[in-house]
Design a protein around this motif. Structure first.
Motif, PDB file in Angstrom:
ATOM      1  N   THR A  31      25.283 -10.069   8.153  1.00 38.69           N
ATOM      2  CA  THR A  31      24.249  -9.429   8.964  1.00 38.69           C
ATOM      3  C   THR A  31      22.893  -9.508   8.274  1.00 38.69           C
ATOM      4  O   THR A  31      21.888  -9.884   8.886  1.00 38.69           O
ATOM      5  CB  THR A  31      24.633  -7.973   9.251  1.00 38.69           C
ATOM      6  OG1 THR A  31      25.776  -7.962  10.114  1.00 38.69           O
ATOM      7  CG2 THR A  31      23.504  -7.210   9.917  1.00 38.69           C
ATOM      8  N   GLU A  83      27.070  -5.325  13.516  1.00 41.80           N
ATOM      9  CA  GLU A  83      27.302  -6.601  12.838  1.00 41.80           C
ATOM     10  C   GLU A  83      26.682  -7.711  13.671  1.00 41.80           C
ATOM     11  O   GLU A  83      26.958  -7.827  14.866  1.00 41.80           O
ATOM     12  CB  GLU A  83      28.800  -6.863  12.665  1.00 41.80           C
ATOM     13  CG  GLU A  83      29.474  -6.007  11.611  1.00 41.80           C
ATOM     14  CD  GLU A  83      29.136  -6.428  10.187  1.00 41.80           C
ATOM     15  OE1 GLU A  83      28.692  -7.580   9.990  1.00 41.80           O
ATOM     16  OE2 GLU A  83      29.318  -5.605   9.274  1.00 41.80           O
ATOM     17  N   MET A  84      25.830  -8.513  13.050  1.00 40.78           N
ATOM     18  CA  MET A  84      25.244  -9.635  13.762  1.00 40.78           C
ATOM     19  C   MET A  84      26.348 -10.567  14.246  1.00 40.78           C
ATOM     20  O   MET A  84      27.344 -10.791  13.544  1.00 40.78           O
ATOM     21  CB  MET A  84      24.280 -10.402  12.861  1.00 40.78           C
ATOM     22  CG  MET A  84      23.036  -9.617  12.481  1.00 40.78           C
ATOM     23  SD  MET A  84      21.937  -9.302  13.865  1.00 40.78           S
ATOM     24  CE  MET A  84      21.174 -10.908  14.045  1.00 40.78           C
TER      25      MET A  84
END
Length: 341
Positions: free
Chosen positions: A138, A308-309
């Motif tokens: 992230t 979370e990316m």
């Protein structure tokens, strides 16, 4: 250290891996051992020679990254060797009063060396110590989208519970806008040409999804789905080439933060009339990333909500060209990352 350089900026093929001297921290500076770095669309434009001009061929690219402090220069306070850090892309832009043309002179990966190297030197004033709850994946892909989306959607747009936010496409900016909007309690609408990507967006919480390939007038489709309401806040990634539809999709008193030009180039002429803007009392603002304070505000929400990316694919350091090619293909959803160490 190993590093990648942009070369002659005629395309991905001229990216080159080189050996460089390790950077040395001067007064007020730090040297960071890079863990991972993330790609943005502007990185692709940079290697094509379409992002500014007169960049030296030995510029190290990539604006997003994360790493661990290896050395501290004289006078650095509040940071320690071993701290895990990231930084905003405009290094001198620290707060609301700090924007000016001077910030473009220290734009990471563009006018200053970026994260696609084993080590990077940064001013300590720009380094942000990361909480343990934010993963490397992230942190490595967050800086540009966090600064840009927070600026457009929250600081300017005023997104809040009960507001409807619209973003177009399913790249990194739009997906983070979705994640941030849901974290702060706003509704969210998103467009894509892929039913698979729209299904994933719905899984992530999108309230309205529009397939613009199946529906040429995607603005009308959104208005129909929302009972004529339209979007209160737009994080505009497609630019003036499609601004007529973006205006049509925007609610009365809506705010449009325009951040990209995926429909063409930033030099495109606008496709909307002044009447459309006046009729709804719409406010339109150009968004040039954001400052350190905006990044910190976004990081706080990311940490509190365990965001979370969405990483579409991760590449090894030696596979940097393949990472650029994957971004260029447009097949990704979310972010493309390169592991450095």
């Amino acid at each position: 250290m190993k590093a990648w350089e942009i070369g002659e900026q005629t395309g991905i093929d001229v990216l080159r891996q080189v050996e460089r001297d390790d950077p040395i921290a001067g007064p007020g500076e730090i040297v960071v051992k890079v863990t991972a770095a993330g790609l943005n669309y502007r990185d692709l434009m940079m290697v094509r020679g379409l992002y500014g001009s007169d960049h030296p061929d030995n510029r190290i690219p990539l604006t997003d990254g994360v790493g661990v402090i290896e050395t501290l220069g004289d006078g650095v306070e509040g940071l320690a060797i071993g701290d895990r850090v990231a930084a905003q892309n405009f290094l001198p832009w620290l707060d609301d009063g700090g924007f000016g043309f001077h910030v473009f002179g220290q734009d990471v990966g563009i006018t200053a060396d970026g994260w696609l190297a084993e080590k990077i030197k940064l001013p300590a004033s720009a380094a942000i110590k990361l909480p343990d709850s934010i993963s490397d994946e992230t942190a490595a892909t967050l800086a540009v989208v966090a600064c840009t989306v927070w600026h457009a959607m929250v600081a300017f747009g005023g997104a809040a519970p009960g507001k409807l936010v619209l973003a177009q496409g399913t790249g990194g900016v739009s997906i983070f806008a979705l994640q941030l909007a849901k974290a702060i309690g706003a509704e969210f609408a998103i467009t894509s040409s892929s039913e698979e990507k729209l299904a994933k967006a719905r899984e992530m919480g999108a309230d309205y999804t529009i397939n613009y390939r199946d529906t040429d007038d995607w603005a009308a489709a959104l208005l129909e789905a929302t009972g004529g309401r339209g979007a209160d806040v737009v994080v505009d990634t497609i630019g003036f080439g499609e601004m007529a539809q973006t205006m049509a999709a925007t609610a009365v008193e809506g705010r449009i933060g325009t951040v990209g030009a995926l429909s063409g180039t930033p030099q495109d002429a606008a496709t909307f009339s002044q009447g459309a803007m006046l009729g709804k009392n719409i406010t339109l603002k150009g968004i040039t990333s954001g400052h350190r304070g905006m990044f910190e505000a976004a990081l706080k929400v990311v940490a509190e909500h365990d965001i979370e990316m969405l990483i579409d694919r991760s590449f090894a350091f030696d596979e940097a060209k393949a990472a650029y090619e994957h971004l260029e293909s447009g097949a990704h959803m979310g972010k493309v990352m390169i592991r450095v160490s």
